[in-house]
Enzyme design. Structure first.
Site, short mmCIF file in Angstrom:
data_model
loop_
_atom_site.label_atom_id
_atom_site.label_comp_id
_atom_site.label_asym_id
_atom_site.label_seq_id
_atom_site.Cartn_x
_atom_site.Cartn_y
_atom_site.Cartn_z
N GLY A 48 0.84 -1.18 0.00
CA GLY A 48 0.00 0.00 0.00
C GLY A 48 0.88 1.24 0.00
O GLY A 48 2.03 1.20 0.47
N GLN A 53 2.82 10.12 1.23
CA GLN A 53 4.12 9.44 1.38
C GLN A 53 5.09 9.79 0.26
O GLN A 53 6.28 9.52 0.36
CB GLN A 53 3.93 7.91 1.39
CG GLN A 53 3.32 7.39 2.68
CD GLN A 53 3.24 5.87 2.65
OE1 GLN A 53 2.29 5.32 2.11
NE2 GLN A 53 4.22 5.20 3.22
N CYS A 90 5.83 0.24 7.64
CA CYS A 90 5.44 1.35 6.77
C CYS A 90 6.66 1.73 5.95
O CYS A 90 7.76 1.84 6.49
CB CYS A 90 4.98 2.53 7.64
SG CYS A 90 4.52 3.97 6.66
N LEU A 91 6.45 1.95 4.67
CA LEU A 91 7.57 2.31 3.81
C LEU A 91 8.20 3.64 4.25
O LEU A 91 9.36 3.90 3.96
CB LEU A 91 7.10 2.41 2.35
CG LEU A 91 6.66 1.08 1.71
CD1 LEU A 91 6.01 1.33 0.36
CD2 LEU A 91 7.84 0.13 1.56
N HIS A 132 -4.73 1.72 7.22
CA HIS A 132 -3.38 2.27 7.34
C HIS A 132 -3.18 3.42 6.33
O HIS A 132 -2.69 4.49 6.69
CB HIS A 132 -2.36 1.14 7.09
CG HIS A 132 -0.93 1.56 7.09
ND1 HIS A 132 -0.02 1.10 8.02
CD2 HIS A 132 -0.23 2.39 6.27
CE1 HIS A 132 1.17 1.63 7.76
NE2 HIS A 132 1.07 2.41 6.72
N GLU A 133 -3.59 3.19 5.08
CA GLU A 133 -3.38 4.21 4.04
C GLU A 133 -4.26 5.43 4.28
O GLU A 133 -3.85 6.57 4.03
CB GLU A 133 -3.63 3.63 2.64
CG GLU A 133 -2.76 2.42 2.27
CD GLU A 133 -1.29 2.60 2.56
OE1 GLU A 133 -0.78 3.73 2.52
OE2 GLU A 133 -0.63 1.59 2.86
N HIS A 136 -2.69 7.73 6.59
CA HIS A 136 -1.70 8.60 5.95
C HIS A 136 -2.35 9.87 5.40
O HIS A 136 -1.76 10.94 5.42
CB HIS A 136 -1.01 7.87 4.78
CG HIS A 136 0.15 7.01 5.18
ND1 HIS A 136 1.26 7.50 5.84
CD2 HIS A 136 0.38 5.68 5.02
CE1 HIS A 136 2.12 6.52 6.06
NE2 HIS A 136 1.62 5.39 5.58
ZN ZN Z 1 2.50 3.56 5.72
#
Ligand code: ZN
Length: 180
Positions: A48, A53, A90-91, A132-133, A136
């Site tokens: 995701g 991000q 998380c990236l 989660h997204e 963000h």
């Molecule tokens: Zn994330």
């Protein structure tokens, strides 16, 4: 938006804390951004990615938990049901995994890239990633779910990770966790 490739912003970058704005019109620009985001997500072995991000303040996410790619604009959760706890990565917070309690099922409404309204009933991992997204898009990160003291330890760990090679960052068990 210019043509340059997108890059993932890392914890500490103020753009991760921006609240994404609602997309009013879907144009080629949004479609291009969503494609670039998907490419970047796959290249980073993520499942995701949200526009903030990559420093874009628009309400857009891409998700693929192995069942197909979703490109979603203005996603909104209409209904939540049940609970699940997943160890999330998380990236934008590399090397850190946190157990987070979220709804087990969600009903979500969004636009696709052709301006059509979609309703998605998701459960388990897909429900987790969507939540989660959407966090963000509100400027919320996984570290926000951690109590303060634990957060300090985490930040120290993050600091220590700097300069190490990617392979050394993650233990075997951590590699199995999800990156979103
Ligand atoms: Zn994330």
């Amino acid at each position: 938006m210019n043509e340059t490739e997108l890059k993932i912003k890392i914890l500490g970058d103020p753009s991760l804390r921006n609240k994404a704005k609602k997309v009013e019109h879907v144009t080629d620009e949004q479609r291009r951004t969503l494609s670039q985001m998907a490419r970047l997500m796959y290249a980073s072995s993520g499942i995701g990615l949200a526009a903030p991000q990559v420093g874009i303040k628009e309400s857009m996410i891409v998700v693929d938990v192995g069942t197909g790619l979703y490109k979603l604009i203005n996603p909104k959760i209409l209904k939540k049901e049940g609970h699940q706890v997943v160890e999330e990565g998380c990236l934008s917070v590399p090397g850190v995994y946190i157990k987070i309690k979220r709804a087990k099922k969600v009903l979500l409404e969004a636009w696709d890239e052709n301006f059509r309204t979609l309703r998605i009933e998701a459960q388990d991992l897909l429900a987790c990633v969507l939540q989660h997204e959407i966090d963000h898009l509100q400027g919320k990160l996984i570290v926000d779910y951690v109590p303060l003291l634990q957060k300090l330890t985490l930040l120290k760990k993050l600091k220590n990770l700097k300069g190490k090679k990617e392979d050394e960052k993650l233990s075997e068990s951590e590699r199995k966790s999800v990156k979103l």
